[in-house]
Design an enzyme around this catalytic site. Structure first.
Site, PDB file in Angstrom:
ATOM      1  N   ASN A 144       0.826  -1.209   0.000  1.00 24.47           N
ATOM      2  CA  ASN A 144       0.000   0.000   0.000  1.00 24.47           C
ATOM      3  C   ASN A 144       0.855   1.252   0.000  1.00 24.47           C
ATOM      4  O   ASN A 144       1.929   1.296   0.579  1.00 24.47           O
ATOM      5  CB  ASN A 144      -0.973  -0.016   1.191  1.00 24.47           C
ATOM      6  CG  ASN A 144      -0.431   0.694   2.416  1.00 24.47           C
ATOM      7  OD1 ASN A 144      -0.515   1.918   2.518  1.00 24.47           O
ATOM      8  ND2 ASN A 144       0.141  -0.071   3.344  1.00 24.47           N
ATOM      9  N   ASN A 152       5.784  -1.480  11.420  1.00 28.64           N
ATOM     10  CA  ASN A 152       4.984  -0.983  10.305  1.00 28.64           C
ATOM     11  C   ASN A 152       5.291  -1.818   9.045  1.00 28.64           C
ATOM     12  O   ASN A 152       5.894  -2.883   9.145  1.00 28.64           O
ATOM     13  CB  ASN A 152       5.307   0.504  10.091  1.00 28.64           C
ATOM     14  CG  ASN A 152       4.088   1.284   9.624  1.00 28.64           C
ATOM     15  OD1 ASN A 152       3.392   0.845   8.710  1.00 28.64           O
ATOM     16  ND2 ASN A 152       3.818   2.415  10.241  1.00 28.64           N
ATOM     17  N   ASN A 211       4.856   6.183   3.351  1.00 32.00           N
ATOM     18  CA  ASN A 211       4.200   6.922   2.276  1.00 32.00           C
ATOM     19  C   ASN A 211       4.035   8.417   2.531  1.00 32.00           C
ATOM     20  O   ASN A 211       3.341   9.093   1.804  1.00 32.00           O
ATOM     21  CB  ASN A 211       2.833   6.290   1.991  1.00 32.00           C
ATOM     22  CG  ASN A 211       2.987   4.809   1.676  1.00 32.00           C
ATOM     23  OD1 ASN A 211       3.779   4.433   0.822  1.00 32.00           O
ATOM     24  ND2 ASN A 211       2.271   3.969   2.394  1.00 32.00           N
ATOM     25  N   THR A 212       4.643   8.927   3.597  1.00 31.34           N
ATOM     26  CA  THR A 212       4.659  10.368   3.845  1.00 31.34           C
ATOM     27  C   THR A 212       6.117  10.803   3.776  1.00 31.34           C
ATOM     28  O   THR A 212       6.920  10.363   4.598  1.00 31.34           O
ATOM     29  CB  THR A 212       4.043  10.698   5.228  1.00 31.34           C
ATOM     30  OG1 THR A 212       2.663  10.333   5.193  1.00 31.34           O
ATOM     31  CG2 THR A 212       4.173  12.167   5.567  1.00 31.34           C
ATOM     32  N   SER A 221       5.436   5.190   8.716  1.00 29.98           N
ATOM     33  CA  SER A 221       4.765   4.864   7.462  1.00 29.98           C
ATOM     34  C   SER A 221       5.648   5.304   6.311  1.00 29.98           C
ATOM     35  O   SER A 221       6.228   6.395   6.344  1.00 29.98           O
ATOM     36  CB  SER A 221       3.403   5.557   7.388  1.00 29.98           C
ATOM     37  OG  SER A 221       2.530   4.922   8.269  1.00 29.98           O
ATOM     38  N   PHE A 232      -1.711   8.207   4.258  1.00 29.09           N
ATOM     39  CA  PHE A 232      -2.483   8.840   5.354  1.00 29.09           C
ATOM     40  C   PHE A 232      -3.745   9.532   4.853  1.00 29.09           C
ATOM     41  O   PHE A 232      -4.029  10.685   5.203  1.00 29.09           O
ATOM     42  CB  PHE A 232      -1.623   9.862   6.115  1.00 29.09           C
ATOM     43  CG  PHE A 232      -0.587   9.278   7.037  1.00 29.09           C
ATOM     44  CD1 PHE A 232      -0.554   7.928   7.334  1.00 29.09           C
ATOM     45  CD2 PHE A 232       0.373  10.106   7.631  1.00 29.09           C
ATOM     46  CE1 PHE A 232       0.409   7.388   8.193  1.00 29.09           C
ATOM     47  CE2 PHE A 232       1.332   9.587   8.492  1.00 29.09           C
ATOM     48  CZ  PHE A 232       1.353   8.229   8.769  1.00 29.09           C
ATOM     49  N   LYS A 252       5.747   3.745  16.946  1.00 31.90           N
ATOM     50  CA  LYS A 252       5.683   2.639  15.973  1.00 31.90           C
ATOM     51  C   LYS A 252       6.851   2.733  15.007  1.00 31.90           C
ATOM     52  O   LYS A 252       7.074   3.781  14.387  1.00 31.90           O
ATOM     53  CB  LYS A 252       4.350   2.690  15.222  1.00 31.90           C
ATOM     54  CG  LYS A 252       4.146   1.506  14.282  1.00 31.90           C
ATOM     55  CD  LYS A 252       2.693   1.388  13.868  1.00 31.90           C
ATOM     56  CE  LYS A 252       2.497   0.263  12.860  1.00 31.90           C
ATOM     57  NZ  LYS A 252       1.085   0.108  12.470  1.00 31.90           N
TER      58      LYS A 252
HETATM   59  C1  LIG Z   1      -3.712  -0.724   3.590  1.00 37.02           C
HETATM   60  C2  LIG Z   1      -2.880  -0.497   4.809  1.00 37.02           C
HETATM   61  C3  LIG Z   1      -2.922   0.741   5.444  1.00 37.02           C
HETATM   62  C4  LIG Z   1      -2.143   0.968   6.586  1.00 37.02           C
HETATM   63  N1  LIG Z   1      -2.231   2.175   7.212  1.00 37.02           N
HETATM   64  C5  LIG Z   1      -1.533   2.389   8.348  1.00 37.02           C
HETATM   65  C6  LIG Z   1      -1.653   3.610   9.057  1.00 37.02           C
HETATM   66  O1  LIG Z   1      -2.409   4.508   8.691  1.00 37.02           O
HETATM   67  N2  LIG Z   1      -0.904   3.764  10.178  1.00 37.02           N
HETATM   68  C7  LIG Z   1      -0.068   2.788  10.667  1.00 37.02           C
HETATM   69  O2  LIG Z   1       0.569   2.979  11.698  1.00 37.02           O
HETATM   70  N3  LIG Z   1       0.048   1.609  10.007  1.00 37.02           N
HETATM   71  C8  LIG Z   1      -0.666   1.384   8.888  1.00 37.02           C
HETATM   72  N4  LIG Z   1      -0.548   0.174   8.244  1.00 37.02           N
HETATM   73  C9  LIG Z   1       0.392  -0.839   8.758  1.00 37.02           C
HETATM   74  C10 LIG Z   1      -0.288  -1.849   9.671  1.00 37.02           C
HETATM   75  O3  LIG Z   1      -0.798  -1.217  10.831  1.00 37.02           O
HETATM   76  C11 LIG Z   1       0.714  -2.943  10.106  1.00 37.02           C
HETATM   77  O4  LIG Z   1       1.757  -2.328  10.831  1.00 37.02           O
HETATM   78  C12 LIG Z   1       1.313  -3.698   8.922  1.00 37.02           C
HETATM   79  O5  LIG Z   1       0.358  -3.902   7.919  1.00 37.02           O
HETATM   80  C13 LIG Z   1       1.905  -5.050   9.336  1.00 37.02           C
HETATM   81  O6  LIG Z   1       0.923  -5.922   9.821  1.00 37.02           O
HETATM   82  P1  LIG Z   1       0.228  -7.077   8.895  1.00 37.02           P
HETATM   83  O7  LIG Z   1       1.336  -7.813   8.223  1.00 37.02           O
HETATM   84  O8  LIG Z   1      -0.573  -7.909   9.853  1.00 37.02           O
HETATM   85  O9  LIG Z   1      -0.637  -6.350   7.935  1.00 37.02           O
HETATM   86  C14 LIG Z   1      -1.305  -0.067   7.095  1.00 37.02           C
HETATM   87  C15 LIG Z   1      -1.286  -1.306   6.453  1.00 37.02           C
HETATM   88  C16 LIG Z   1      -2.059  -1.541   5.324  1.00 37.02           C
HETATM   89  C17 LIG Z   1      -2.008  -2.891   4.665  1.00 37.02           C
END
Ligand SMILES: Cc1cc2nc3c(=O)[nH]c(=O)nc-3n(C[C@H](O)[C@H](O)[C@H](O)COP(=O)(O)O)c2cc1C
Length: 355
Positions: free
Chosen positions: A109, A239, A177-178, A175, A113, A210
């Site tokens: 992704n 993350n 993407n910022t 994250s 934000f 995080k």
């Molecule tokens: C579509 C998407 C959007 C995400 N948006 C955020 C976010 O806004 N803030 C954040 O701290 N992590 C965000 N994450 C990261 C998740 O919170 C998590 O740290 C990461 O996906 C790893 O866990 P997983 O393998 O179980 O998905 C996002 C992940 C995905 C897939």
């Protein structure tokens, strides 16, 4: 179960972002499943001064605007984290910005934000608190707008607003993407953010930072010390990953953005273990990244996590994931001879030290 058998296969064929909106809508309509009595038996844990009926939380990004914390709690999550919320509303990056890698059980992704901003987020949260409440511990994950010219000031304002409303807070500096966000993980900028946050509130719930799984091993010691010295209470590891494991399959494997799901698991669990060993009991730890079965959860607990979070696997599997993970976690605990989660916590580190 109707959702599980009929709707999920259809959702998987849809554009992933549309599918996500429909999943949120289904949760709002009460179609997100309900935990059965006894489902959490034997899985209670204490962390950050709170009790959790099970250690599995929904990770940030699923409910960016704080729309569905109650349905997520009813579905059986032991805690819910909403956000990332930024001071002002923000559209995020151009679409498409969310890609499935089904062969890998993964997602890439670059949402950037997208969210409705602090005012709407805290309005909703206030409404929930004034009503019947959120039945599990609730975390608010905060970040900065793309065009922020003063990140410490913005984090401080976010924390000030949400401290009275959340059970824990997360400063998201990871994250991918910022632009520039992850540079805030360097010691000096991180100190500046934590100092500003500390100056903004006299009372606050536990505050976690995080981290990104791309951080070099050598950087972790200084980061852990800055987090402890800055007065934060814990870390979320991790993350999404910017780096790409070799041989990643799927037609979207080359997309830019953060990788989550199964290919992230080993790396984020290894980083968690390093952070657990460096923090030596001084920080609460939430393990996040690539969890898809009960054994993955036990691995993170044994690496030192107090709690865990899931996003990608839940978005693939839907409500049936939770009872399955809990069943498997109980079985994994039994098979390894642990009475409960507290007994298992950190045992992988102890074993490594005595080897
Ligand atoms: C579509 C998407 C959007 C995400 N948006 C955020 C976010 O806004 N803030 C954040 O701290 N992590 C965000 N994450 C990261 C998740 O919170 C998590 O740290 C990461 O996906 C790893 O866990 P997983 O393998 O179980 O998905 C996002 C992940 C995905 C897939």
């Amino acid at each position: 179960m109707l959702l599980q058998t009929l709707a999920l296969p259809a959702l998987r064929r849809l554009d992933p972002e549309k599918a996500h909106h429909l999943a949120l809508r289904a949760l709002q309509l009460g179609l997100g499943g309900a935990a059965r009595p006894g489902e959490d038996d034997g899985l209670a844990v204490s962390a950050m001064g709170m009790r959790f009926s099970n250690p599995i939380g929904i990770a940030a990004g699923f409910d960016k605007d704080c729309r569905v914390p109650v349905p997520l709690a009813r579905a059986g999550f032991g805690f819910v984290e909403a956000g990332t919320v930024t001071p002002l509303p923000q559209e995020g990056n151009e679409r498409p910005r969310l890609f499935r890698l089904p062969e890998e059980g993964a997602v890439i992704n670059r949402m950037g934000f997208n969210n409705e901003g602090l005012e709407r987020f805290s309005q909703r949260l206030r409404g929930l608190r004034a009503g019947s409440g959120i039945p599990v511990p609730f975390g608010a994950n905060v970040g900065i707008n793309k065009n922020s010219d003063d990140p410490p000031r913005d984090y401080a304002a976010l924390v000030q607003e949400l401290a009275p409303l959340a059970d824990y807070l997360v400063v998201n500096v990871s994250s991918p993407n910022t632009p520039g966000l992850r540079a805030l993980q360097q010691v000096e900028p991180l100190r500046a953010v934590l100092t500003a946050v500390a100056g903004a509130v006299s009372e606050r719930p536990p505050l976690l930072v995080k981290l990104a799984p791309d951080l070099a091993d050598e950087a972790l010691e200084a980061i852990v010390e800055a987090v402890v010295e800055g007065g934060a209470d814990g870390l979320i590891v991790s993350n999404t990953l910017l780096a790409r494991p070799p041989h990643l399959r799927g037609r979207h494997a080359g997309e830019s953005g953060g990788l989550s799901g199964a290919p992230l698991r080993a790396r984020s669990t290894a980083m968690l273990a390093r952070v657990a060993s460096l923090s030596a009991g001084r920080l609460a730890l939430i393990g996040c990244g690539g969890i898809s079965c009960g054994a993955d959860i036990l691995d993170k607990i044994r690496a030192g996590a107090d709690l865990v979070q899931v996003y990608t696997r839940y978005s693939i599997e839907g409500p049936a994931m939770l009872p399955r993970l809990k069943r498997e976690l109980r079985a994994a605990l039994r098979a390894s001879g642990f009475r409960d989660l507290a007994e298992a916590r950190g045992t992988a580190l102890a074993a490594r030290r005595s080897a």
